[in-house]
Design a protein around this motif. Sequence first.
Motif, PDB file in Angstrom:
ATOM      1  N   GLN A  64       0.667  -1.500   0.330  1.00  0.00           N
ATOM      2  CA  GLN A  64       0.196  -0.069  -0.202  1.00  0.00           C
ATOM      3  C   GLN A  64       0.787   1.741  -0.216  1.00  0.00           C
ATOM      4  N   LYS A  65       2.212   1.077   0.382  1.00  0.00           N
ATOM      5  CA  LYS A  65       2.780   2.020   0.652  1.00  0.00           C
ATOM      6  C   LYS A  65       3.980   2.298  -0.267  1.00  0.00           C
ATOM      7  N   ALA A  66       4.470   1.397  -0.842  1.00  0.00           N
ATOM      8  CA  ALA A  66       5.724   1.680  -1.538  1.00  0.00           C
ATOM      9  C   ALA A  66       5.742   3.026  -2.085  1.00  0.00           C
ATOM     10  N   GLY A  67       4.724   2.651  -3.296  1.00  0.00           N
ATOM     11  CA  GLY A  67       4.779   2.842  -4.763  1.00  0.00           C
ATOM     12  C   GLY A  67       5.993   1.763  -6.015  1.00  0.00           C
ATOM     13  N   ALA A  68       5.281   0.668  -5.538  1.00  0.00           N
ATOM     14  CA  ALA A  68       6.297   0.100  -6.676  1.00  0.00           C
ATOM     15  C   ALA A  68       6.158  -1.282  -7.678  1.00  0.00           C
ATOM     16  N   PHE A  69       4.247  -0.538  -7.675  1.00  0.00           N
ATOM     17  CA  PHE A  69       3.549  -1.409  -8.642  1.00  0.00           C
ATOM     18  C   PHE A  69       3.657  -1.071  -9.873  1.00  0.00           C
ATOM     19  N   LYS A  70       3.570   0.365 -10.191  1.00  0.00           N
ATOM     20  CA  LYS A  70       4.523   0.932 -11.886  1.00  0.00           C
ATOM     21  C   LYS A  70       5.648   0.180 -12.212  1.00  0.00           C
ATOM     22  N   LYS A  71       6.943   0.426 -11.329  1.00  0.00           N
ATOM     23  CA  LYS A  71       7.853   0.233 -11.528  1.00  0.00           C
ATOM     24  C   LYS A  71       8.275  -1.545 -12.172  1.00  0.00           C
ATOM     25  N   ALA A  72       7.417  -2.318 -11.578  1.00  0.00           N
ATOM     26  CA  ALA A  72       7.289  -3.870 -11.107  1.00  0.00           C
ATOM     27  C   ALA A  72       6.566  -4.462 -12.734  1.00  0.00           C
ATOM     28  N   ALA A  73       5.227  -3.300 -13.172  1.00  0.00           N
ATOM     29  CA  ALA A  73       4.437  -3.756 -14.129  1.00  0.00           C
ATOM     30  C   ALA A  73       5.668  -3.821 -15.301  1.00  0.00           C
ATOM     31  N   GLU A  74       6.404  -2.650 -15.127  1.00  0.00           N
ATOM     32  CA  GLU A  74       7.145  -2.034 -16.273  1.00  0.00           C
ATOM     33  C   GLU A  74       8.367  -2.846 -17.078  1.00  0.00           C
ATOM     34  N   LEU A  75       8.776  -3.830 -15.242  1.00  0.00           N
ATOM     35  CA  LEU A  75      10.465  -4.454 -15.994  1.00  0.00           C
ATOM     36  C   LEU A  75       9.426  -5.698 -15.606  1.00  0.00           C
ATOM     37  N   GLY A  76       8.449  -6.203 -15.674  1.00  0.00           N
ATOM     38  CA  GLY A  76       7.850  -7.757 -15.397  1.00  0.00           C
ATOM     39  C   GLY A  76       7.943  -8.610 -14.191  1.00  0.00           C
ATOM     40  N   ILE A  77       8.157  -7.864 -12.531  1.00  0.00           N
ATOM     41  CA  ILE A  77       8.417  -8.436 -11.892  1.00  0.00           C
ATOM     42  C   ILE A  77       7.217  -8.489 -11.253  1.00  0.00           C
ATOM     43  N   CYS A  78       7.037 -10.364 -10.822  1.00  0.00           N
ATOM     44  CA  CYS A  78       6.130 -10.406  -9.654  1.00  0.00           C
ATOM     45  C   CYS A  78       6.176  -9.915  -8.784  1.00  0.00           C
ATOM     46  N   ILE A  79       6.561  -9.538  -7.397  1.00  0.00           N
ATOM     47  CA  ILE A  79       6.073  -9.358  -5.937  1.00  0.00           C
ATOM     48  C   ILE A  79       5.696  -9.991  -5.262  1.00  0.00           C
ATOM     49  N   VAL A  80       5.378 -10.913  -3.845  1.00  0.00           N
ATOM     50  CA  VAL A  80       5.645 -11.501  -2.673  1.00  0.00           C
ATOM     51  C   VAL A  80       6.341 -11.025  -1.269  1.00  0.00           C
ATOM     52  N   ALA A  81       4.604 -10.609  -1.009  1.00  0.00           N
ATOM     53  CA  ALA A  81       4.965  -9.977   0.806  1.00  0.00           C
ATOM     54  C   ALA A  81       4.168 -10.802   1.654  1.00  0.00           C
ATOM     55  N   PRO A  82       5.087 -11.333   2.100  1.00  0.00           N
ATOM     56  CA  PRO A  82       4.138 -12.284   2.894  1.00  0.00           C
ATOM     57  C   PRO A  82       4.255 -11.736   3.972  1.00  0.00           C
ATOM     58  N   ASP A  83       3.473 -12.544   5.481  1.00  0.00           N
ATOM     59  CA  ASP A  83       3.199 -11.228   6.624  1.00  0.00           C
ATOM     60  C   ASP A  83       4.894 -11.803   7.515  1.00  0.00           C
ATOM     61  N   THR A  84       4.917 -10.811   9.198  1.00  0.00           N
ATOM     62  CA  THR A  84       5.728 -10.413   9.823  1.00  0.00           C
ATOM     63  C   THR A  84       5.605 -11.752  10.994  1.00  0.00           C
ATOM     64  N   SER A  85       4.845 -13.019  10.718  1.00  0.00           N
ATOM     65  CA  SER A  85       5.297 -13.390  11.614  1.00  0.00           C
ATOM     66  C   SER A  85       3.970 -14.318  11.618  1.00  0.00           C
ATOM     67  N   PRO A  86       3.612 -15.749  11.984  1.00  0.00           N
ATOM     68  CA  PRO A  86       2.432 -16.201  11.934  1.00  0.00           C
ATOM     69  C   PRO A  86       1.195 -15.942  13.028  1.00  0.00           C
ATOM     70  N   ARG A  87      -0.204 -15.295  12.817  1.00  0.00           N
ATOM     71  CA  ARG A  87      -0.649 -15.153  13.239  1.00  0.00           C
ATOM     72  C   ARG A  87      -2.140 -16.294  14.313  1.00  0.00           C
TER      73      ARG A  87
END
Length: 280
Positions: A64-87
């Motif tokens: 939500q905050k990093a603003g990474a999608f446009k560049k990732a789309a341009e470069l063709g990179i998938c981004i995976v962001a897991p949670d930081t701990s079990p819940r």
Amino acid sequence: MSLTKLSENKVAGGWHQRFSHQSSVNNCEMTFAIFLPPQIAQGQKVPVLYWLSGLTCTDENFMQKAGAFKKAAELGICIVAPDTSPRGNDVADDKEGAYDFGLGAGFYLNAIQAPFAQHYQMYSYITQELPELIEAEFNVSDKRSISGHSMGGHGALTIGLKNPTSYQSISAFSPIVNPTQVPWGHKAFSGYLGEDKTTWAEYDSCELLKQASSIQPIMIEQGLADQFLHNQLTPQALLDIAAEKGFTLNYTAHEGYDHSYFFISSFIDKHLAFHAGYLV
């Protein structure tokens, strides 16, 4: 493995989606977010950047905050962001509900101390279970890189250094590079790993770098107005070891920037372009 889709939003020509699934290594339900660039819809298999967030975060902060999608789309990179701990209701937490241990503070290690060993197996989750799931369920290649912020920067560096054939490149924003020597690390490692400090060294970037004979390309970004710079992050410790070993780290310090996502969003395009050069 069954995935439950929690949400999806079209963005930058691709899709941001959130999923939950039952984790066998963490013995609980885990959540992750994924950005699928538009190239996937065109039938291309794309490489994956795993992003590890910091203390108090979930899978949502970076997306939500990093603003990474446009560049990732341009470069063709998938981004995976897991949670930081079990819940979950059965997952152990800090007795006082502190932000720097327990829920939201998994430190990307495999806990061996009770009661945390039952669920806190984040190292195995990030290095084995999650990528196996991503590569089975989505049209991605087996090319991976890893990045993260603060506690997640620690995770990216240690996981990348310990698994040099699994990750093409490593980057970090404001990483905790020497957790065995700083308060955040002392609290987390004693709670998760116990008092035998030989086990602590397995999750310390400085100690791992001392033992390395070679390293992947590494990029580190650090703000000089970061309130945690001198008492928790201590990047100079890693730079000194790299210099002694003759390793080149792509390290940049920036005047005026703090520890926040304002800093990350200012330089995330640089890091995506860096990883793209090795994810070919």
